[in-house]
Scaffold this motif. Structure first.
Motif, PDB file in Angstrom:
ATOM      1  N   HIS A  35       0.829  -1.206   0.000  1.00 13.55           N
ATOM      2  CA  HIS A  35       0.000   0.000   0.000  1.00 13.55           C
ATOM      3  C   HIS A  35       0.867   1.261   0.000  1.00 13.55           C
ATOM      4  O   HIS A  35       0.590   2.220  -0.736  1.00 13.55           O
ATOM      5  N   ALA A  36       1.918   1.263   0.820  1.00 17.24           N
ATOM      6  CA  ALA A  36       2.810   2.429   0.872  1.00 17.24           C
ATOM      7  C   ALA A  36       3.492   2.656  -0.472  1.00 17.24           C
ATOM      8  O   ALA A  36       3.632   3.801  -0.926  1.00 17.24           O
ATOM      9  N   ALA A  37       3.917   1.581  -1.114  1.00 16.53           N
ATOM     10  CA  ALA A  37       4.586   1.700  -2.408  1.00 16.53           C
ATOM     11  C   ALA A  37       3.646   2.254  -3.466  1.00 16.53           C
ATOM     12  O   ALA A  37       4.003   3.181  -4.213  1.00 16.53           O
ATOM     13  N   LEU A  38       2.436   1.717  -3.540  1.00 11.36           N
ATOM     14  CA  LEU A  38       1.468   2.197  -4.526  1.00 11.36           C
ATOM     15  C   LEU A  38       1.105   3.657  -4.269  1.00 11.36           C
ATOM     16  O   LEU A  38       0.960   4.453  -5.206  1.00 11.36           O
ATOM     17  N   LEU A  39       0.949   4.013  -3.002  1.00 11.59           N
ATOM     18  CA  LEU A  39       0.644   5.403  -2.649  1.00 11.59           C
ATOM     19  C   LEU A  39       1.718   6.344  -3.161  1.00 11.59           C
ATOM     20  O   LEU A  39       1.431   7.359  -3.805  1.00 11.59           O
ATOM     21  N   LEU A  40       2.990   6.030  -2.880  1.00 12.56           N
ATOM     22  CA  LEU A  40       4.072   6.909  -3.311  1.00 12.56           C
ATOM     23  C   LEU A  40       4.208   6.947  -4.828  1.00 12.56           C
ATOM     24  O   LEU A  40       4.421   8.018  -5.415  1.00 12.56           O
ATOM     25  N   GLN A  41       4.090   5.806  -5.468  1.00 16.72           N
ATOM     26  CA  GLN A  41       4.220   5.774  -6.920  1.00 16.72           C
ATOM     27  C   GLN A  41       3.161   6.655  -7.579  1.00 16.72           C
ATOM     28  O   GLN A  41       3.458   7.438  -8.491  1.00 16.72           O
ATOM     29  N   LYS A  42       1.923   6.543  -7.132  1.00 19.71           N
ATOM     30  CA  LYS A  42       0.846   7.338  -7.720  1.00 19.71           C
ATOM     31  C   LYS A  42       0.986   8.817  -7.372  1.00 19.71           C
ATOM     32  O   LYS A  42       0.811   9.697  -8.233  1.00 19.71           O
ATOM     33  N   ALA A  43       1.282   9.128  -6.103  1.00 22.75           N
ATOM     34  CA  ALA A  43       1.383  10.523  -5.679  1.00 22.75           C
ATOM     35  C   ALA A  43       2.550  11.225  -6.363  1.00 22.75           C
ATOM     36  O   ALA A  43       2.428  12.370  -6.818  1.00 22.75           O
ATOM     37  N   GLN A  44       3.697  10.554  -6.448  1.00 18.37           N
ATOM     38  CA  GLN A  44       4.860  11.184  -7.072  1.00 18.37           C
ATOM     39  C   GLN A  44       4.671  11.349  -8.578  1.00 18.37           C
ATOM     40  O   GLN A  44       5.118  12.334  -9.169  1.00 18.37           O
ATOM     41  N   LYS A  45       3.988  10.399  -9.202  1.00 20.84           N
ATOM     42  CA  LYS A  45       3.692  10.554 -10.630  1.00 20.84           C
ATOM     43  C   LYS A  45       2.766  11.731 -10.860  1.00 20.84           C
ATOM     44  O   LYS A  45       2.949  12.527 -11.784  1.00 20.84           O
ATOM     45  N   PHE A  46       1.769  11.884  -9.996  1.00 17.98           N
ATOM     46  CA  PHE A  46       0.829  12.999 -10.115  1.00 17.98           C
ATOM     47  C   PHE A  46       1.539  14.336  -9.896  1.00 17.98           C
ATOM     48  O   PHE A  46       1.316  15.300 -10.630  1.00 17.98           O
ATOM     49  N   ALA A  47       2.404  14.407  -8.869  1.00 14.75           N
ATOM     50  CA  ALA A  47       3.109  15.657  -8.579  1.00 14.75           C
ATOM     51  C   ALA A  47       4.050  16.057  -9.710  1.00 14.75           C
ATOM     52  O   ALA A  47       4.289  17.241  -9.945  1.00 14.75           O
ATOM     53  N   ASN A  48       4.623  15.062 -10.388  1.00 14.23           N
ATOM     54  CA  ASN A  48       5.446  15.329 -11.567  1.00 14.23           C
ATOM     55  C   ASN A  48       6.580  16.317 -11.288  1.00 14.23           C
ATOM     56  O   ASN A  48       6.853  17.225 -12.068  1.00 14.23           O
ATOM     57  N   GLY A  49       7.207  16.168 -10.120  1.00 12.93           N
ATOM     58  CA  GLY A  49       8.348  17.012  -9.787  1.00 12.93           C
ATOM     59  C   GLY A  49       8.010  18.222  -8.944  1.00 12.93           C
ATOM     60  O   GLY A  49       8.913  18.893  -8.424  1.00 12.93           O
ATOM     61  N   ASP A  50       6.723  18.560  -8.808  1.00 12.41           N
ATOM     62  CA  ASP A  50       6.331  19.674  -7.949  1.00 12.41           C
ATOM     63  C   ASP A  50       6.423  19.254  -6.478  1.00 12.41           C
ATOM     64  O   ASP A  50       6.428  18.063  -6.163  1.00 12.41           O
ATOM     65  N   PRO A  51       6.480  20.217  -5.555  1.00 13.06           N
ATOM     66  CA  PRO A  51       6.544  19.891  -4.130  1.00 13.06           C
ATOM     67  C   PRO A  51       5.377  18.996  -3.714  1.00 13.06           C
ATOM     68  O   PRO A  51       4.230  19.223  -4.106  1.00 13.06           O
TER      69      PRO A  51
END
Length: 207
Positions: A35-51
């Protein structure tokens, strides 16, 4: 604060915030790591380098596989909480495309709070007994290359000292309305190059 006072404040990056409640599968901790891995993968992809700030109830202690994965971007071989092998030749990897994130409290105080949850529970299976738990499960993770921590709310604060004593066996109390303690932090965006994304397209893609 969005900008740093310069004329290019209008071009300041977005601040992305993701929150999540990881299921409390204490007898299947690798599931919590997934769950933690999927959360980070999706959130970081969405942020696309933004804070980015990722926060919530992770139901995971600081020594857990989920915490290690979030804060280092990897998990030690042989860790008891490591992601399980996937069936049918699935190529997904819990460590793929993960950028390590920092904990606001570990940054501000050099360590996580002593606890953010104290509860006495009874599991629903024959012969189960009351289970007393006290520990840190809640976190404010952030991208350290784009954000810096200003401060973090003390845990416990001046009004919660008695609640954190051994005399109190479980939250909530008269001064704590939840079984979880409130955590909070302030962040400042770092100065950074502002412009298009690497692909030159839209800032974010929803998937």
């Amino acid at each position: 604060p969005r900008g740093d006072g310069d004329d290019d404040d209008a071009a300041a990056p977005d601040l992305c915030v993701a929150t999540y409640h990881i299921p409390c599968t204490v007898n299947l901790k690798p599931v919590m790591t997934v769950h933690a891995a999927l959360l980070l993968q999706k959130a970081q992809k969405f942020a696309n380098g933004d804070p980015l700030v990722v926060c919530g109830d992770f139901n995971s202690l600081p020594g857990s596989g989920a915490y290690q994965l979030v804060t280092t971007g990897k998990i030690e071989e042989g860790h008891p909480d490591a992601c399980p092998p996937l069936p049918y030749g699935d190529a997904w990897d819990c460590k793929d495309n993960l950028k390590p994130m920092a904990s606001a409290y570990a940054t501000a105080y050099g360590e996580e709070p002593k606890l953010t949850n104290k509860s006495v529970r009874k599991f629903e299976w024959p012969g189960s007994e009351l289970n007393a738990f006290s520990g840190t499960l809640d976190y404010l993770f952030y991208t350290p290359d784009t954000l810096e921590v200003g401060d973090a709310l003390p845990v416990p604060d001046a009004h919660q000292q008695l609640d954190f004593s051994d005399e109190v066996k479980s939250f909530p109390t008269a001064t704590l309305p939840s079984d979880h303690v409130k955590i909070a932090a302030t962040f400042q965006m770092k100065k950074r190059v502002r412009g298009e994304t690497k692909d030159g397209g839209s800032k974010r893609q929803r998937t």
